[in-house]
Design an enzyme around this catalytic site. Structure first.
Site, mmCIF file in Angstrom:
data_model
loop_
_atom_site.group_PDB
_atom_site.id
_atom_site.type_symbol
_atom_site.label_atom_id
_atom_site.label_comp_id
_atom_site.label_asym_id
_atom_site.label_seq_id
_atom_site.Cartn_x
_atom_site.Cartn_y
_atom_site.Cartn_z
ATOM 1 N N CYS A 31 0.828 -1.199 0.000
ATOM 2 C CA CYS A 31 0.000 0.000 0.000
ATOM 3 C C CYS A 31 0.875 1.266 0.000
ATOM 4 O O CYS A 31 1.738 1.422 -0.854
ATOM 5 C CB CYS A 31 -0.952 -0.056 1.192
ATOM 6 S SG CYS A 31 -2.387 1.023 1.065
ATOM 7 N N HIS A 32 0.653 2.182 0.942
ATOM 8 C CA HIS A 32 1.421 3.424 1.005
ATOM 9 C C HIS A 32 2.814 3.233 1.609
ATOM 10 O O HIS A 32 3.600 4.182 1.636
ATOM 11 C CB HIS A 32 0.670 4.478 1.829
ATOM 12 C CG HIS A 32 -0.564 5.005 1.158
ATOM 13 N ND1 HIS A 32 -1.762 4.323 1.196
ATOM 14 C CD2 HIS A 32 -0.786 6.126 0.430
ATOM 15 C CE1 HIS A 32 -2.677 5.020 0.529
ATOM 16 N NE2 HIS A 32 -2.110 6.111 0.048
ATOM 17 N N GLY A 33 3.123 2.041 2.098
ATOM 18 C CA GLY A 33 4.422 1.798 2.714
ATOM 19 C C GLY A 33 5.592 2.112 1.795
ATOM 20 O O GLY A 33 6.695 2.420 2.252
#
Length: 199
Positions: free
Chosen positions: A127-129
């Site tokens: 995801c946004h990691g």
């Protein structure tokens, strides 16, 4: 507040319970990380025999989230400024907009993932990691996926963004979102068992 409902399928990976025996895995987060992107992978890693360690910017507890809503709190097992990458065999980077946007700006977080990468150890990111990998200067020449809104950031940093549920590239495995967690878990365990490969 209504109890957080996690609709991700029960994580199961057809791996030996000793596939990751002796491995120590850092789960690197700060407040408002996407909870299922920590709890799903953590459960599978533990089932495969790994020791998981929640590493956060501060001690005490860290706040999980279900999208923008607060979910559960989790005990921090190591403070990032005091954690040594040499003590870990791999790192997992859960998403969550607020979590990832904070971590990407912290020099200690960038140093941590750079050392993991320099040593050729596995990195699993969802995801946004991936924002942390962008800000740490690590995505140039790499192929990965993420939440779609990061595509321009990844391309502008020299990476190739693809829209697939899971991508393996060298010592990295990446996925887009919570719905991808079953595929992410499968490839993560396989990568961690193999120990990654330096680029």
């Amino acid at each position: 507040m209504q109890k957080n409902q996690e609709r991700v399928p029960t994580p199961h990976v057809d791996q030996s319970s000793t596939a990751l025996a002796g491995k120590r895995v850092a789960l690197l987060v700060t407040d408002m990380f996407e909870q299922v992107e920590l709890t799903g992978p953590r459960q599978v890693l533990q089932q495969a025999g790994a020791t998981t360690v929640i590493v956060a910017l501060q001690g005490g507890e860290v706040q999980g989230a279900h999208h923008e809503h607060k979910a559960d709190r989790f005990s921090v097992q190591a403070v990032l400024a005091e954690a040594h990458p040499d003590d870990f065999d791999a790192v997992v980077l859960p998403g969550g907009v607020m979590n990832a946007d904070t971590l990407r700006t912290r020099p200690e977080a960038q140093r941590f993932v750079k050392k993991i990468q320099d040593d050729g150890k596995p990195i699993a990111v969802i995801c946004h990691g991936a924002w942390l990998l962008v800000s740490a200067g690590l995505v140039n020449g790499r192929t990965l996926t993420s939440w779609p809104s990061l595509a321009d950031d990844i391309r502008n940093a020299g990476g190739e963004w693809v829209d697939r549920e899971v991508v393996r590239d060298g010592n990295w495995v990446s996925s887009r979102k919570p719905d991808d967690i079953p595929a992410f878990n499968r490839e993560m365990v396989a990568l961690f068992a193999a120990g990654g490969s330096a680029r």
